[in-house]
Design a protein around this motif. Structure first.
Motif, mmCIF file in Angstrom:
data_model
loop_
_atom_site.group_PDB
_atom_site.id
_atom_site.type_symbol
_atom_site.label_atom_id
_atom_site.label_comp_id
_atom_site.label_asym_id
_atom_site.label_seq_id
_atom_site.Cartn_x
_atom_site.Cartn_y
_atom_site.Cartn_z
ATOM 1 N N HIS A 1 0.606 -1.065 0.114
ATOM 2 C CA HIS A 1 0.036 -0.493 -0.152
ATOM 3 C C HIS A 1 0.727 1.466 0.035
ATOM 4 O O HIS A 1 0.235 2.046 0.126
ATOM 5 C CB HIS A 1 -0.775 0.177 1.636
ATOM 6 C CG HIS A 1 -2.112 -0.828 1.124
ATOM 7 N ND1 HIS A 1 -3.392 -1.030 0.918
ATOM 8 C CD2 HIS A 1 -1.606 -2.434 2.072
ATOM 9 C CE1 HIS A 1 -3.967 -1.802 0.914
ATOM 10 N NE2 HIS A 1 -3.086 -2.928 1.810
ATOM 11 N N PHE B 1 -3.362 0.284 -4.869
ATOM 12 C CA PHE B 1 -2.198 -0.488 -4.091
ATOM 13 C C PHE B 1 -1.599 -1.537 -5.323
ATOM 14 O O PHE B 1 -1.999 -1.273 -5.972
ATOM 15 C CB PHE B 1 -2.838 -1.540 -2.624
ATOM 16 C CG PHE B 1 -3.895 -2.701 -3.534
ATOM 17 C CD1 PHE B 1 -3.982 -3.800 -4.415
ATOM 18 C CD2 PHE B 1 -5.318 -2.010 -3.530
ATOM 19 C CE1 PHE B 1 -4.643 -4.959 -4.462
ATOM 20 C CE2 PHE B 1 -6.277 -3.108 -3.407
ATOM 21 C CZ PHE B 1 -6.011 -3.967 -4.226
ATOM 22 N N LYS C 1 -2.903 2.454 3.185
ATOM 23 C CA LYS C 1 -3.438 1.897 2.468
ATOM 24 C C LYS C 1 -4.998 2.936 2.924
ATOM 25 O O LYS C 1 -4.488 3.368 3.679
ATOM 26 C CB LYS C 1 -4.088 0.687 4.154
ATOM 27 C CG LYS C 1 -5.251 -0.092 3.333
ATOM 28 C CD LYS C 1 -5.782 -1.644 4.530
ATOM 29 C CE LYS C 1 -6.178 -2.471 3.926
ATOM 30 N NZ LYS C 1 -6.480 -3.552 4.767
#
Length: 163
Positions: free
Chosen positions: A30, A42, A115
């Motif tokens: 990520h 990602f 993320k």
């Protein structure tokens, strides 16, 4: 026992590769560099031992994203293909470029500080209905320039190459 064999390549077919043996450490990264390199949220990667990896068609272009890492991509269609630490005994393959991407399941996530905060809610999003007529899909299929998910002796299929 049969040795695992993974093949893959870019969207246009100009760059193809083969890796023998199991791919190591399949994971989803990520980090911001992987996000930018993939043009996505990602980048799924796994390592192929360099001694069991070969390019079977074409050559990737390379971008040095840091002093340690270079990233390989197709110079024709732009598909991100590799995350390479040249001194290492392995090369990381972008798992979405495998001919059978479902065959390699990630076992880990890395750099999760970047993320997306909303990933947990993806399964709750509405799903687009299937089109009532297949016209769009038929039009795409009739003009599809994407390389098939298998090795070919040449590409595009209508062309032949000497040598």
């Amino acid at each position: 026992m049969e040795t695992a064999r993974q093949t893959g390549g870019c969207q246009c077919g100009a760059v193809r590769y083969r890796a023998l043996g199991e791919l190591g450490y399949p994971h989803i990264c990520h980090c911001r560099m992987c996000q930018k390199a993939a043009g996505n949220y990602f980048l799924p990667l796994a390592a192929a031992k360099r001694e069991h990896f070969e390019l079977t068609r074409g050559e990737p272009k390379w971008f040095r994203s840091s002093d340690i890492v270079r990233r390989g991509f197709c110079g024709d269609c732009g598909t991100p293909l590799f995350y390479d630490i040249p001194e290492a005994d392995f090369i990381n393959i972008a798992l979405g470029t495998l001919d059978e991407p479902d065959a390699v399941k990630p076992v880990m996530q890395s750099n999760t500080v970047r993320k997306m905060s909303w990933f947990h809610a993806l399964d709750g999003l509405p799903v687009e209905p299937e089109p009532e007529t297949p016209d769009r899909e038929e039009a795409i299929a009739a003009s599809n320039n994407q390389h098939p998910d298998q090795d070919t002796s040449h590409w595009p299929l209508g062309e032949t190459h000497d040598g």
